[in-house]
Design an enzyme around this catalytic site. Structure first.
Site, PDB file in Angstrom:
ATOM      1  CE  LYS A 153      -9.004  35.496  55.152  1.00  0.00           C
ATOM      2  NZ  LYS A 153      -8.256  35.283  53.910  1.00  0.00           N
ATOM      3  CD  GLU A 224      -7.919  38.938  51.718  1.00  0.00           C
ATOM      4  OE1 GLU A 224      -9.146  38.906  51.973  1.00  0.00           O
ATOM      5  OE2 GLU A 224      -7.327  38.051  51.093  1.00  0.00           O
ATOM      6  CG  HIS A 228     -11.723  43.552  58.032  1.00  0.00           C
ATOM      7  ND1 HIS A 228     -13.031  43.343  57.664  1.00  0.00           N
ATOM      8  CD2 HIS A 228     -10.999  42.625  57.386  1.00  0.00           C
ATOM      9  CE1 HIS A 228     -13.088  42.317  56.827  1.00  0.00           C
ATOM     10  NE2 HIS A 228     -11.866  41.864  56.643  1.00  0.00           N
TER      11      HIS A 228
HETATM   12  C1  IKT Z   1      -9.237  32.964  57.505  1.00  0.00           C
HETATM   13  O1  IKT Z   1      -8.181  32.888  56.848  1.00  0.00           O
HETATM   14  O2  IKT Z   1     -10.100  32.100  57.509  1.00  0.00           O
HETATM   15  C2  IKT Z   1      -9.468  34.187  58.288  1.00  0.00           C
HETATM   16  C3  IKT Z   1      -8.431  34.471  59.330  1.00  0.00           C
HETATM   17  C4  IKT Z   1      -8.855  33.920  60.630  1.00  0.00           C
HETATM   18  C5  IKT Z   1      -8.547  32.494  60.750  1.00  0.00           C
HETATM   19  C6  IKT Z   1      -9.088  31.945  62.026  1.00  0.00           C
HETATM   20  C7  IKT Z   1      -8.363  30.699  62.450  1.00  0.00           C
HETATM   21  C8  IKT Z   1      -8.731  30.368  63.847  1.00  0.00           C
HETATM   22  C9  IKT Z   1      -7.846  29.406  64.541  1.00  0.00           C
HETATM   23  O3  IKT Z   1      -6.962  28.792  63.945  1.00  0.00           O
HETATM   24  O4  IKT Z   1      -8.067  29.256  65.755  1.00  0.00           O
HETATM   25  C10 IKT Z   1      -8.263  35.957  59.505  1.00  0.00           C
HETATM   26  C11 IKT Z   1      -9.517  36.705  59.573  1.00  0.00           C
HETATM   27  N1  IKT Z   1      -7.440  36.517  58.494  1.00  0.00           N
END
Ligand code: IKT
EC number: 2.6.1.121
Length: 359
Positions: A153, A224, A228
């Site tokens: 990320k 994680e 932030h």
């Molecule tokens: C990630 O794992 O990609 C980041 C996470 C957010 C995922 C968004 C999924 C959106 C959805 O299913 O509508 C997070 C920042 N940990």
């Protein structure tokens, strides 16, 4: 396209769900998986059902008893071989499967088998920024020629991979980085949405995740995310105990809003020529009280067209599609594309805004 054999490093939420989703996608043969205590390899294809039942069944039910994704073993700041490979429960993990066997060198064991593996998904936490890049080094040093793919990320990790681009290219490795939901799916969507414009002014990614039943599976991503929040960074978040994490979540009433996250969508869109790093913002809302998304996940790209109109193109995910579907589906789609590129002789580091995932 010929069949693709792939391995998964790590059996946390991402690793297990990717194996599960792969059962619904054509041509993907999971042949190897490992966690910090075990490895399972079958070049004819693992029995994913048995593996998932064995590993999920062994996840301890209480939050206190489950090893977390940040369970990275370090030795003087350098991860040991087992470092970061998720163990799914006390004494459990891959060895609980009848296909598994114990090992103290899981990643090396996968590397030793990798000449028959087309792609390796690195589903490991990257709470040390250079952990995934160093895993890539190990595959390159061992002469692996294939695809490495991750769902990392943080923006700064992309630079660490770029520093290795030549080495990876020379090795014959196609590295697809940041290939989950964000970065990943949503970064790719932004690159498409940008096509109406000659100048992109702003890319705004806003995600919503409801994580009640999926909380256990996704403790690593919650940790994680906490890094932030104001007052935390990657080091302090790593050091938090599970109880401290529960307390932070509870302090927020189970709903945490994140703004200006350091997500690699920014560098990945810049390296694809879409916009500058500072034009991209990523934020979202995590709700651990319910599986309902607290807000609709959107990517909005604002820009100016060739004929002088300013507009915003918005890509929106359905409120009922889960994070598991939106992370692991794209990861496998990008894995397929990575293998296609690799077979065509294209090596080096690629981001999700430069590739179109294959179904
Ligand atoms: C990630 O794992 O990609 C980041 C996470 C957010 C995922 C968004 C999924 C959106 C959805 O299913 O509508 C997070 C920042 N940990």
């Amino acid at each position: 396209m010929n069949e693709i054999s792939f391995a998964v490093l790590g059996t946390g939420g991402i690793g297990r769900r990717t194996l599960e989703v792969s059962q619904y996608r054509d041509g993907l043969i999971p042949v190897a998986v490992c966690d910090r205590g075990g490895i399972a390899v079958d070049h004819d294809g693992l029995d994913v059902g048995e593996l998932l039942d064995a590993t999920e069944g062994n996840v301890a039910s209480g939050p206190d008893e489950v090893d977390d994704d940040q369970d990275t073993v370090t030795d003087g700041g350098v991860s040991t071989d087992a470092g970061g490979v998720k163990q799914t429960g006390e004494g459990a993990g891959v060895v609980a499967s009848e296909q598994g066997r114990p090992t103290e060198t899981p990643i090396d064991d996968i590397i030793a088998k990798s000449d028959r593996i087309d792609a390796v998904l690195i589903a490991l936490p990257n709470l040390e920024h250079d952990f995934i890049p160093r895993v890539a080094d190990r595959f390159a040093e061992a002469g692996y020629e294939g695809v490495l793919i991750d769902v990392l990320k943080r923006s700064r990790v992309i630079g660490l991979l770029d520093e290795r681009a030549e080495t990876l290219e020379d090795a014959g490795i196609t590295f697809v980085c940041g290939a989950g939901a964000t970065p990943g799916f949503l970064t790719g969507a932004a690159a498409l949405a940008a096509q109406s414009f000659v100048e992109v002014d702003e890319v705004e990614i806003w995600w919503g995740v409801g994580l009640r039943s999926g909380y256990e599976d996704n403790r690593g991503t919650v940790r994680e995310d906490i890094a932030h929040l104001d007052g935390y960074d990657i080091e302090t978040a790593r050091a938090l105990s599970d109880e401290e994490i529960e307390a932070i979540v509870a302090e927020h009433g189970g709903v945490i809003e994140f703004n200006d996250m350091e997500h690699a969508d920014d560098v990945l869109l810049e390296r694809a020529g879409v916009c500058d790093v500072e034009d991209v913002t990523v934020g979202g809302v995590l709700d651990v009280r319910t599986d309902e998304k607290p807000t609709t996940t959107t990517v909005s790209v604002t820009g100016t067209t060739f004929d002088g109109e300013r507009g915003t193109n918005t890509f929106r995910l359905d409120d009922d599609t889960s994070m598991a579907a939106n992370v692991n589906g794209p990861a496998l789609g990008y894995l397929k594309t990575g293998v296609r590129r690799n077979r065509a002789g294209e090596y080096g580091v690629f981001g999700p805004a430069e590739l179109m995932p294959r179904f």
